[in-house]
Design a protein around this motif. Structure first.
Motif, PDB file in Angstrom:
ATOM      1  N   LEU A   1       6.595  -0.297  -0.135  1.00 59.32           N
ATOM      2  CA  LEU A   1       6.584  -1.261   0.970  1.00 59.32           C
ATOM      3  C   LEU A   1       7.029  -0.635   2.288  1.00 59.32           C
TER       4      LEU A   1
ATOM      5  N   LYS B   1       5.344 -10.715  -3.111  1.00 57.75           N
ATOM      6  CA  LYS B   1       4.753 -11.374  -1.936  1.00 57.75           C
ATOM      7  C   LYS B   1       5.792 -12.229  -1.221  1.00 57.75           C
TER       8      LYS B   1
ATOM      9  N   CYS C   1       8.052  -9.997   0.758  1.00 57.21           N
ATOM     10  CA  CYS C   1       7.380  -9.553   1.987  1.00 57.21           C
ATOM     11  C   CYS C   1       7.355 -10.659   3.033  1.00 57.21           C
TER      12      CYS C   1
ATOM     13  N   ASN D   1      10.260 -10.722   5.217  1.00 54.52           N
ATOM     14  CA  ASN D   1      10.323  -9.621   6.171  1.00 54.52           C
ATOM     15  C   ASN D   1      11.729  -9.030   6.270  1.00 54.52           C
TER      16      ASN D   1
END
Length: 544
Positions: A99, A65, A68, A71
């Protein structure tokens, strides 16, 4: 978009890390490097930045997480010392493959990709170490514009014997059929060799292909934006509170001093602790440059006797470093009460300091360390857990050459910007064994001759570092028809790009002869000079 002020070669824009050294500004492009225990993970980051794209190293255990949230435009898996098929080998979250983010696995990273996606990795019949001739089977994507037959650096005892579904071979060597692989549709790539090391011819081209062609990054990492955003970040974080800077006179702390002074002016107090381990004439030169030339006041603290006394009888290198680091903090605590109060302690900590000091990548299943700590740095490993100051470390994610460019851009004197790196513990870790006032004087005089001669010969900047080391032994010599029994001095001249790896310098014999003659004639208690021809690895740059 381009500019004339780049970290690497003056042709791109940049955006900086968080001023407190926590992380990169997540609104901007970056490549995440997941570290599986390789000593070269930071070198991968360095190579990414040479393409003018920001990169950051994180543990392989980093929550998916969090990845992510960053980015990233791409992810790189580092190498590592383990075998993917062994018990408790470091593994990543398997969700990472879904992903949709391009991934490049290097060495262990490639093997992990193969294993987790359904392929097979086994112990190779023959290990492959050193240079290998790479034969390209697919000249697209990773190998765009790369010459077939390029030399790549191998270091592995395992090989991929069965590829996952959807993967194909991009390149091979004589001993490794699967030297590079890809699943083009999912943008998953792997190389068994190490493109990040200088021995890999065309390695930077492979990294550039991954960063630009596969990940779609743009060159946005520059010095000017780093300076602007860092100064703005310091002002927002510190506001009207007081900052105490541990000024050493090196390019790191000096650059930080200039940045802080531009950001907060008189709310900055520079304190120079003379611990007695500096080189000849440096304390006086430092105070003069900052106070008189640039009107940045420096509080000079003479703590020489205190530090030398602290090291009485100490011979272990790590104990020296920790004692010096602890004493630094004690002195800062005491002096800050006299001058303060201060809310922040500013330090010129760099990325290599952090990686070489950190006990990183602890296997959660076994408790075993995946990456081995090489040595602690006084401004990293020596800090107590109950430190009263909040830390300001804007340079914490920069490499040395990036700091030099920042220093140049803000007007730091050339003699500081291009000064050879000097360890925080100073001459104390260039004296093997116990540190005494007598040994410091011997080494200080020998070191001065080294620096004086390479400056006279106009070759000072040919070396990453050039210095002397004092050994705690004596050998027989003869001077003036008399027997001597004196110390040897080791000369250590090295070349490097970033200090992560280094090679011994091929110094002309004539220069070595001049330095040798001067030291044995001008420095008492020295009758022998030797030259260190060890690279890093297997050695380190410093002897302790």
């Amino acid at each position: 978009m381009t500019t004339q002020n780049s970290f690497i070669n003056n042709n791109s824009e940049t955006l900086p890390i968080n001023v407190m050294g926590d992380s990169f500004n997540h609104n901007h492009q970056m490549i995440v490097i997941l570290d599986f225990g390789s000593q070269y993970s930071e070198l991968i980051a360095r190579r990414i930045r040479e393409t003018h794209v920001y990169s950051e190293v994180m543990s392989y255990q980093t929550d998916i997480k969090k990845i992510c949230e960053l980015n990233p435009k791409g992810i790189i898996f580092s190498g590592g010392p383990n075998s993917v098929y062994s018990d408790f080998s470091p593994q990543c979250d398997r969700k990472i493959w879904d992903l949709g983010i391009p991934i490049l696995g290097i060495c262990y990273g490639m093997q992990l990709m193969v294993q987790q996606l359904g392929g097979q990795v086994e112990k190779a019949k023959y290990g492959e170490y050193g240079k290998a001739l790479l034969r390209i089977d697919d000249p697209t994507d990773l190998f765009t514009n790369l010459e077939d037959g390029s030399i790549m650096w191998m270091s592995h005892g395992d090989s991929s014997t069965k590829l996952p579904e959807g993967f194909s071979i991009l390149a091979h060597t004589e001993n490794t059929p699967c030297a590079a692989i890809a699943n083009h549709d999912k943008k998953l790539f792997g190389v068994q060799f190490h493109p990040e090391v200088v021995h890999s011819v065309g390695g930077i081209a492979i990294i550039r292909n991954f960063v630009y062609h596969i990940c779609g990054c743009e060159p946005t990492w520059t010095t000017k934006a780093f300076v602007d955003e860092t100064i703005d970040g310091i002002r927002k974080k510190v506001k009207d509170r007081k900052v105490l800077l541990a000024l050493s006179g090196g390019v790191d702390s000096s650059t930080l001093a200039f940045l802080l002074h531009q950001a907060i002016g008189d709310n900055l107090t520079c304190m120079f602790i003379d611990q007695g381990f500096m080189r000849k004439g440096e304390p006086e030169r430092l105070v003069s440059i900052f106070s008189k030339q640039f009107h940045i006041p420096v509080e000079y603290v003479d703590a020489r006797e205190r530090f030398i006394k602290k090291l009485e009888g100490i011979v272990d290198p790590e104990e020296k470093r920790h004692l010096i680091g602890h004493e630094f903090i004690q002195v800062f605590e005491e002096e800050s009460q006299r001058l303060g109060p201060f809310d922040y302690l500013a330090q010129g900590t760099l990325y290599p300091d952090v990686i070489e000091s950190a006990d990183t990548n602890i296997n959660s299943s076994t408790g075993e360390r995946v990456a081995v700590k090489i040595k602690s740095h006084h401004n990293v490993g020596g800090l107590p857990k109950n430190l009263r100051f909040k830390l300001v470390e804007p340079l914490r994610k920069l490499f040395k050459d990036e700091v030099r460019r920042v220093g140049q851009s803000i007007g730091l004197p050339e003699e500081i910007v291009r000064r050879h790196p000097f360890p925080g513990p100073g001459l104390a870790i260039r004296i093997i064994g116990e540190v005494t006032a007598e040994r410091l004087n011997i080494l200080r005089d020998a070191d001065f001759i080294v620096r004086d001669e390479i400056s006279k010969q106009g070759v000072y900047h040919d070396f990453w570092q050039a210095f002397a080391v004092l050994l705690p032994i004596r050998s027989v010599g003869v001077m003036g028809d008399k027997r001597t029994y004196s110390h040897p001095i080791v000369l250590r001249f090295i070349t490097s790009e970033d200090g992560m790896t280094a090679d011994w310098a091929k110094v002309p014999y004539e220069l070595l002869e001049i330095i040798s003659n001067r030291i044995v004639n001008e420095v008492e208690a020295v009758n022998r000079i030797v030259y260190d021809i060890t690279s890093k690895p297997p050695g380190t740059i410093e002897w302790e």
